[in-house]
Design a protein around this motif. Structure first.
Motif, mmCIF file in Angstrom:
data_model
loop_
_atom_site.group_PDB
_atom_site.id
_atom_site.type_symbol
_atom_site.label_atom_id
_atom_site.label_comp_id
_atom_site.label_asym_id
_atom_site.label_seq_id
_atom_site.Cartn_x
_atom_site.Cartn_y
_atom_site.Cartn_z
ATOM 1 N N ILE A 185 2.497 -8.603 6.416
ATOM 2 C CA ILE A 185 1.248 -8.654 7.185
ATOM 3 C C ILE A 185 0.046 -8.634 6.249
ATOM 4 O O ILE A 185 -0.936 -9.352 6.453
ATOM 5 C CB ILE A 185 1.197 -7.465 8.170
ATOM 6 C CG1 ILE A 185 2.249 -7.649 9.266
ATOM 7 C CG2 ILE A 185 -0.197 -7.343 8.795
ATOM 8 C CD1 ILE A 185 2.370 -6.460 10.202
ATOM 9 N N GLY A 186 0.117 -7.813 5.212
ATOM 10 C CA GLY A 186 -0.976 -7.766 4.246
ATOM 11 C C GLY A 186 -1.180 -9.078 3.524
ATOM 12 O O GLY A 186 -2.314 -9.534 3.317
ATOM 13 N N ILE A 187 -0.077 -9.732 3.143
ATOM 14 C CA ILE A 187 -0.160 -11.019 2.455
ATOM 15 C C ILE A 187 -0.679 -12.099 3.389
ATOM 16 O O ILE A 187 -1.535 -12.912 3.023
ATOM 17 C CB ILE A 187 1.222 -11.414 1.888
ATOM 18 C CG1 ILE A 187 1.665 -10.423 0.811
ATOM 19 C CG2 ILE A 187 1.179 -12.825 1.309
ATOM 20 C CD1 ILE A 187 3.085 -10.649 0.332
ATOM 21 N N ALA A 188 -0.167 -12.112 4.618
ATOM 22 C CA ALA A 188 -0.467 -13.195 5.552
ATOM 23 C C ALA A 188 -1.874 -13.118 6.131
ATOM 24 O O ALA A 188 -2.566 -14.135 6.261
ATOM 25 C CB ALA A 188 0.560 -13.213 6.680
ATOM 26 N N PHE A 189 -2.309 -11.906 6.482
ATOM 27 C CA PHE A 189 -3.561 -11.779 7.245
ATOM 28 C C PHE A 189 -4.713 -11.160 6.469
ATOM 29 O O PHE A 189 -5.867 -11.253 6.893
ATOM 30 C CB PHE A 189 -3.307 -10.959 8.517
ATOM 31 C CG PHE A 189 -2.262 -11.556 9.420
ATOM 32 C CD1 PHE A 189 -2.494 -12.753 10.084
ATOM 33 C CD2 PHE A 189 -1.038 -10.944 9.585
ATOM 34 C CE1 PHE A 189 -1.527 -13.312 10.913
ATOM 35 C CE2 PHE A 189 -0.069 -11.488 10.406
ATOM 36 C CZ PHE A 189 -0.315 -12.679 11.076
ATOM 37 N N PHE A 190 -4.413 -10.525 5.336
ATOM 38 C CA PHE A 190 -5.475 -9.861 4.581
ATOM 39 C C PHE A 190 -5.553 -10.346 3.135
ATOM 40 O O PHE A 190 -6.291 -9.774 2.328
ATOM 41 C CB PHE A 190 -5.271 -8.343 4.612
ATOM 42 C CG PHE A 190 -5.294 -7.768 5.995
ATOM 43 C CD1 PHE A 190 -6.497 -7.524 6.652
ATOM 44 C CD2 PHE A 190 -4.114 -7.481 6.664
ATOM 45 C CE1 PHE A 190 -6.522 -6.992 7.930
ATOM 46 C CE2 PHE A 190 -4.122 -6.950 7.945
ATOM 47 C CZ PHE A 190 -5.335 -6.712 8.586
ATOM 48 N N ASN A 191 -4.759 -11.383 2.800
ATOM 49 C CA ASN A 191 -4.788 -11.998 1.463
ATOM 50 C C ASN A 191 -4.566 -10.982 0.340
ATOM 51 O O ASN A 191 -5.173 -11.070 -0.730
ATOM 52 C CB ASN A 191 -6.119 -12.723 1.243
ATOM 53 C CG ASN A 191 -6.306 -13.891 2.183
ATOM 54 O OD1 ASN A 191 -5.360 -14.628 2.469
ATOM 55 N ND2 ASN A 191 -7.523 -14.062 2.693
ATOM 56 N N ILE A 192 -3.712 -10.023 0.579
ATOM 57 C CA ILE A 192 -3.392 -9.021 -0.446
ATOM 58 C C ILE A 192 -2.296 -9.570 -1.346
ATOM 59 O O ILE A 192 -1.260 -10.023 -0.868
ATOM 60 C CB ILE A 192 -2.953 -7.698 0.211
ATOM 61 C CG1 ILE A 192 -4.145 -7.064 0.930
ATOM 62 C CG2 ILE A 192 -2.374 -6.741 -0.817
ATOM 63 C CD1 ILE A 192 -3.794 -5.820 1.700
ATOM 64 N N ASN A 193 -2.516 -9.544 -2.648
ATOM 65 C CA ASN A 193 -1.526 -10.087 -3.589
ATOM 66 C C ASN A 193 -1.358 -9.202 -4.822
ATOM 67 O O ASN A 193 -0.867 -9.659 -5.844
ATOM 68 C CB ASN A 193 -1.913 -11.505 -4.014
ATOM 69 C CG ASN A 193 -3.328 -11.565 -4.581
ATOM 70 O OD1 ASN A 193 -3.922 -10.546 -4.915
ATOM 71 N ND2 ASN A 193 -3.867 -12.771 -4.676
ATOM 72 N N SER A 194 -1.778 -7.962 -4.748
ATOM 73 C CA SER A 194 -1.687 -7.050 -5.887
ATOM 74 C C SER A 194 -0.659 -5.967 -5.606
ATOM 75 O O SER A 194 -0.607 -5.402 -4.500
ATOM 76 C CB SER A 194 -3.055 -6.410 -6.158
ATOM 77 O OG SER A 194 -2.938 -5.347 -7.090
ATOM 78 N N ALA A 195 0.130 -5.659 -6.623
ATOM 79 C CA ALA A 195 1.136 -4.602 -6.474
ATOM 80 C C ALA A 195 0.481 -3.257 -6.185
ATOM 81 O O ALA A 195 1.053 -2.413 -5.494
ATOM 82 C CB ALA A 195 1.985 -4.513 -7.735
ATOM 83 N N ASN A 196 -0.735 -3.058 -6.709
ATOM 84 C CA ASN A 196 -1.447 -1.806 -6.460
ATOM 85 C C ASN A 196 -1.809 -1.643 -4.988
ATOM 86 O O ASN A 196 -1.971 -0.527 -4.497
ATOM 87 C CB ASN A 196 -2.717 -1.751 -7.309
ATOM 88 C CG ASN A 196 -2.412 -1.609 -8.778
ATOM 89 O OD1 ASN A 196 -1.316 -1.208 -9.155
ATOM 90 N ND2 ASN A 196 -3.361 -1.930 -9.625
#
Length: 332
Positions: free
Chosen positions: A104-115
Motif C-alpha cells: 500500500i505504501g509503494i502503490a499509493f504513497f510512493n514510498i521506496n525507502s527501506a527506512n
C-alpha cells in the motif's frame, strides 16, 4: 539434561556462529583470505581492495545475525503460544500483514525507502496480529491454540489476495515489490541496522523475560491457569515480541521463510521442551543459518547473487521433510 552437556552445546553453537561470520566476511563473488579478514578488522588504515571488500560485507553480516536471531526467536515464541511445533511468524499472518502495508505504501504513497518500510511493516504486522488475536477470542470459550492458528491462516489467505489485488494492475508496484518480497539482506546498511536495533533489543528482552511463563504455558492451559498464570496475557505479550522481531526484520529484508519454522523445531528435538534452551539456541541457530544461506547465494550466483530467501527455502524444505519423517510431530 546435564549442565556440562548444556554448556557444551552452547559453546559449540557459538563457535559455529563465529565460523559462519568469518566465512561471510571472506567468501562471496570475491573471495578474501582469512588473514585479510583479520587485517581488515584490526587495521583501519589499510585501504587495499580486499580489505575494502571485507568492510563492505560487515553491515550485511551484522544484519544477518540480527535478522536470523530475530526470526529464530520469533518462531520459537509462535510455536510456544500456539502449541504448534511447526508454526512460524506467518501463523499469525504477521509477514502477510507487513507485506500488505508495504505494498500500500509503494502503490499509493510512493514510498521506496527501506527506512520507511519498517514503519509500514511494523504497523501491518501489529494490526494483523491484533486482528487475529481478537478473531481467535470470539465465539464460545476462550482463545485456544487451534483457534489462533486457524484465524491466522485464514487472515493470511485474505491478506494475500489483497496484496495481489493491489500489485497486479500496477506494473511499477510489482517491479518494486517483487525484489523485496523474495527476501534479501543485500540492502542492509548501518542506517537500517540502527533503525531496527531498538525493536530487536526490546523484542529479545521481552522474549527472555517471558521464558518462565512460556514454560508454565507448555504444561497446558488448564494446568497453567491452575498455577495462577494468565494464559491470555502471556500469549499477547509474546505475540507482541514476535511481531516486533519478525516485523522489523521483514521491513528491511522482506519475508524470509523457513528460519522461524525450522530452527526452533530442530532445537526442540535436541534440547527438549525447556524454553530456557530453545530461545537462546534458536537465536544462534537462526543467525548461523541466515549467514550461511547468504554466503551460498553469493557464491552460487557469482558474479551476481541469489536472494537469501530463495536459499533458505531450498535448505529448509528438505530438512523439514527429514525432520517430519524421523520425528513424531506432536503438540507442544
Amino acid at each position: 539434561m546435564k549442565r556440562s552437556r548444556v554448556i557444551a552445546i552452547y559453546l559449540v553453537s557459538i563457535v559455529i556462529l563465529g565460523l559462519c561470520v568469518f566465512v561471510s566476511l571472506a567468501w562471496g563473488s570475491k573471495s578474501v583470505p582469512f588473514s585479510q579478514v583479520i587485517n581488515a578488522l584490526q587495521n583501519n588504515n589499510d585501504t587495499s581492495f580486499s580489505v575494502l571488500v571485507v568492510r563492505e560485507r560487515i553491515p550485511r553480516t551484522v544484519f544477518s545475525i540480527m535478522a536470523g536471531a530475530s526470526l529464530g526467536i520469533s518462531g520459537a515464541l509462535m510455536q510456544s503460544i500456539t502449541r504448534n511445533p511447526i508454526a512460524d511468524p506467518s501463523i499469525l499472518g504477521v509477514n502477510t500483514g507487513a507485506s500488505l502495508f508495504v505494498v500500500i505504501g509503494i502503490a499509493f504513497f510512493n514510498i521506496n525507502s527501506a527506512n520507511h518500510y519498517i514503519w509500514l511493516a511494523l504497523l501491518g504486522a501489529g494490526v494483523t496480529a491484533v486482528f487475529v488475536y481478537v478473531i481467535a477470542s470470539l465465539g464460545n470459550g476462550s482463545m485456544t491454540p487451534i483457534k489462533l492458528a486457524l484465524s491466522g491462516a485464514a487472515t493470511s489467505a485474505v491478506l494475500s489476495s489483497f496484496v495481489s489485488a493491489v500489485i497486479l494492475p500496477r506494473s511499477q508496484v510489482m517491479d518494486a515489490f517483487r525484489f523485496w518480497q523474495v527476501g534479501s539482506v543485500s540492502g542492509a546498511t548501518w542506517d537500517s541496522i540502527t533503525l531496527i536495533l531498538p525493536f530487536v533489543i526490546i523484542g529479545v528482552i521481552i522474549s527472555l523475560a517471558s521464558i518462565p511463563a512460556l514454560n508454565v504455558l507448555a504444561l497446558g492451559d488448564e494446568v497453567a491457569t491452575g498455577l495462577g498464570a494468565k494464559t491470555g496475557v502471556i500469549r499477547l505479550v509474546c505475540a507482541i515480541a514476535g511481531v516486533m522481531l519478525s516485523g522489523a526484520t521483514t521491513a528491511i529484508a522482506g519475508p524470509i521463510g523457513f528460519i522461524g519454522l525450522m530452527i526452533p523445531h530442530s532445537i526442540r528435538l535436541i534440547f527438549g521442551s525447556n524454553l530456557k534452551g530453545i530461545v537462546p539456541l534458536s537465536a544462534i541457530g537462526g543467525a548461523a543459518l541466515l549467514i550461511i544461506s547468504d554466503v551460498l547465494g553469493r557464491v552460487i550466483g557469482s558474479p551476481g547473487e541469489i536472494q537469501v530467501g530463495i536459499i533458505t527455502a531450498f535448505l529448509g524444505a528438505p530438512i523439514l521433510v527429514i525432520i517430519a519423517r524421523k520425528a513424531k510431530v506432536r503438540a507442544i
